[in-house]
Design a protein around this motif. Structure first.
Motif, PDB file in Angstrom:
ATOM      1  N   GLU A   6      25.495 -22.820  -4.066  1.00  0.00           N
ATOM      2  CA  GLU A   6      26.750 -23.568  -3.960  1.00  0.00           C
ATOM      3  C   GLU A   6      27.861 -22.721  -4.543  1.00  0.00           C
ATOM      4  O   GLU A   6      27.703 -22.128  -5.611  1.00  0.00           O
ATOM      5  CB  GLU A   6      26.674 -24.895  -4.720  1.00  0.00           C
ATOM      6  N   LEU A   7      28.992 -22.681  -3.847  1.00  0.00           N
ATOM      7  CA  LEU A   7      30.171 -21.955  -4.307  1.00  0.00           C
ATOM      8  C   LEU A   7      31.357 -22.902  -4.311  1.00  0.00           C
ATOM      9  O   LEU A   7      31.783 -23.364  -3.247  1.00  0.00           O
ATOM     10  CB  LEU A   7      30.490 -20.780  -3.369  1.00  0.00           C
ATOM     11  N   PRO A   8      31.921 -23.218  -5.471  1.00  0.00           N
ATOM     12  CA  PRO A   8      33.134 -24.049  -5.487  1.00  0.00           C
ATOM     13  C   PRO A   8      34.317 -23.253  -4.948  1.00  0.00           C
ATOM     14  O   PRO A   8      34.412 -22.049  -5.174  1.00  0.00           O
ATOM     15  CB  PRO A   8      33.311 -24.392  -6.962  1.00  0.00           C
ATOM     16  N   THR A   9      35.200 -23.928  -4.242  1.00  0.00           N
ATOM     17  CA  THR A   9      36.395 -23.285  -3.696  1.00  0.00           C
ATOM     18  C   THR A   9      37.619 -23.704  -4.491  1.00  0.00           C
ATOM     19  O   THR A   9      37.564 -24.627  -5.296  1.00  0.00           O
ATOM     20  CB  THR A   9      36.615 -23.653  -2.214  1.00  0.00           C
ATOM     21  N   ASP A  10      38.729 -23.044  -4.231  1.00  0.00           N
ATOM     22  CA  ASP A  10      39.992 -23.399  -4.867  1.00  0.00           C
ATOM     23  C   ASP A  10      40.570 -24.693  -4.310  1.00  0.00           C
ATOM     24  O   ASP A  10      41.440 -25.290  -4.905  1.00  0.00           O
ATOM     25  CB  ASP A  10      41.028 -22.286  -4.655  1.00  0.00           C
ATOM     26  N   VAL A  14      33.301 -27.366  -1.709  1.00  0.00           N
ATOM     27  CA  VAL A  14      32.108 -26.620  -2.088  1.00  0.00           C
ATOM     28  C   VAL A  14      31.500 -26.036  -0.824  1.00  0.00           C
ATOM     29  O   VAL A  14      31.329 -26.746   0.171  1.00  0.00           O
ATOM     30  CB  VAL A  14      31.067 -27.527  -2.783  1.00  0.00           C
ATOM     31  N   ILE A  15      31.194 -24.759  -0.874  1.00  0.00           N
ATOM     32  CA  ILE A  15      30.439 -24.126   0.204  1.00  0.00           C
ATOM     33  C   ILE A  15      28.974 -24.245  -0.191  1.00  0.00           C
ATOM     34  O   ILE A  15      28.565 -23.737  -1.233  1.00  0.00           O
ATOM     35  CB  ILE A  15      30.824 -22.641   0.368  1.00  0.00           C
ATOM     36  N   ARG A  16      28.205 -24.947   0.621  1.00  0.00           N
ATOM     37  CA  ARG A  16      26.775 -25.097   0.360  1.00  0.00           C
ATOM     38  C   ARG A  16      26.022 -24.256   1.380  1.00  0.00           C
ATOM     39  O   ARG A  16      26.313 -24.322   2.578  1.00  0.00           O
ATOM     40  CB  ARG A  16      26.368 -26.561   0.462  1.00  0.00           C
ATOM     41  N   GLY A  17      25.060 -23.488   0.895  1.00  0.00           N
ATOM     42  CA  GLY A  17      24.359 -22.619   1.816  1.00  0.00           C
ATOM     43  C   GLY A  17      22.932 -22.334   1.420  1.00  0.00           C
ATOM     44  O   GLY A  17      22.436 -22.809   0.395  1.00  0.00           O
ATOM     45  N   ASN A  18      22.302 -21.554   2.275  1.00  0.00           N
ATOM     46  CA  ASN A  18      20.939 -21.087   2.055  1.00  0.00           C
ATOM     47  C   ASN A  18      20.877 -19.603   2.330  1.00  0.00           C
ATOM     48  O   ASN A  18      21.509 -19.115   3.281  1.00  0.00           O
ATOM     49  CB  ASN A  18      19.949 -21.791   2.983  1.00  0.00           C
ATOM     50  N   THR A  19      20.107 -18.897   1.524  1.00  0.00           N
ATOM     51  CA  THR A  19      19.837 -17.490   1.761  1.00  0.00           C
ATOM     52  C   THR A  19      18.380 -17.355   2.180  1.00  0.00           C
ATOM     53  O   THR A  19      17.480 -17.824   1.488  1.00  0.00           O
ATOM     54  CB  THR A  19      20.077 -16.650   0.489  1.00  0.00           C
ATOM     55  N   PHE A  20      18.188 -16.733   3.325  1.00  0.00           N
ATOM     56  CA  PHE A  20      16.863 -16.394   3.816  1.00  0.00           C
ATOM     57  C   PHE A  20      16.697 -14.898   3.537  1.00  0.00           C
ATOM     58  O   PHE A  20      17.355 -14.072   4.178  1.00  0.00           O
ATOM     59  CB  PHE A  20      16.756 -16.658   5.321  1.00  0.00           C
ATOM     60  N   PHE A  21      15.859 -14.567   2.575  1.00  0.00           N
ATOM     61  CA  PHE A  21      15.693 -13.161   2.202  1.00  0.00           C
ATOM     62  C   PHE A  21      14.797 -12.448   3.207  1.00  0.00           C
ATOM     63  O   PHE A  21      13.820 -13.025   3.714  1.00  0.00           O
ATOM     64  CB  PHE A  21      15.128 -13.049   0.787  1.00  0.00           C
ATOM     65  N   ALA A  22      15.147 -11.204   3.491  1.00  0.00           N
ATOM     66  CA  ALA A  22      14.391 -10.394   4.446  1.00  0.00           C
ATOM     67  C   ALA A  22      12.938 -10.279   4.012  1.00  0.00           C
ATOM     68  O   ALA A  22      12.647 -10.086   2.833  1.00  0.00           O
ATOM     69  CB  ALA A  22      15.029  -9.017   4.575  1.00  0.00           C
TER      70      ALA A  22
END
Length: 182
Positions: A6-10, A14-22
């Motif tokens: 999660e990344l809070p914005t100004d 909130v940007i909510r996401g997922n990382t799929f690692f290689a």
């Protein structure tokens, strides 16, 4: 197995996401951008991210004002959707690229944007403005015109301050504030 972030914005979002690692040594980083009335867990996005993560780190995310909240599966933040703009989505991408820079050694990993529909339009504009950051863009059924609103919607927004668009999947009437036009 994807890792959530999660990344809070100004802009009170909130940007909510997922990382799929290689699963193999990463050849780059791919960021998948959803379209208008879309979200990261809709349709082909989880499957595509899983498949692309064979040899790339892949991030899926919800734009901060796409209308999908903490529950990640419904449009529960319609007031944010009402004021979502291309400028806001471009700022979200900039924030996301900053996050990616801190998470991955980008001096050796190229970054690619894959966008669907409106997400493709945003990705192309971002890449054109930041060619030093983006190695390539792929458009999945990208918009051919960034103006997605009908003349009737624009008139209603100007006259009444708000219009609506129907979400075909949920049948929700999703609000569009005049600030989008401004």
């Amino acid at each position: 197995m994807p890792t959530a972030f999660e990344l809070p914005t100004d802009a009170d979002g909130v940007i909510r996401g997922n990382t799929f690692f290689a699963r193999q040594p990463a050849q780059g980083v791919i960021i998948l951008a959803h379209g208008y009335k879309g979200f990261k867990d809709w349709g082909m996005f989880p499957y595509a991210a899983s498949q692309l993560s064979e040899d790339h780190h892949v991030l899926t995310f919800n734009f901060s004002h796409n209308g999908v909240g903490e529950d990640l599966g419904t449009f529960s933040e319609l007031e944010k959707f009402a004021v979502n703009t291309y400028s806001r989505e471009l700022a979200d991408l900039a924030l996301l690229l900053g996050y990616v820079t801190t998470q991955f050694e980008l001096k050796r990993l190229p970054v690619y944007l894959i966008g669907h529909s409106r997400g493709a339009g945003v990705s192309l504009v971002y890449a054109l403005d930041h060619p030093e950051q983006i190695a390539g863009v792929l458009s999945w059924n990208g918009v051919t015109n960034l103006d997605l609103f009908t003349p009737e919607q624009k008139e209603e927004m100007r006259t009444h301050g708000r219009s609506h668009v129907t979400n075909a999947r949920t049948n929700q009437q999703m609000p569009l504030d005049v600030s989008i036009l401004e």
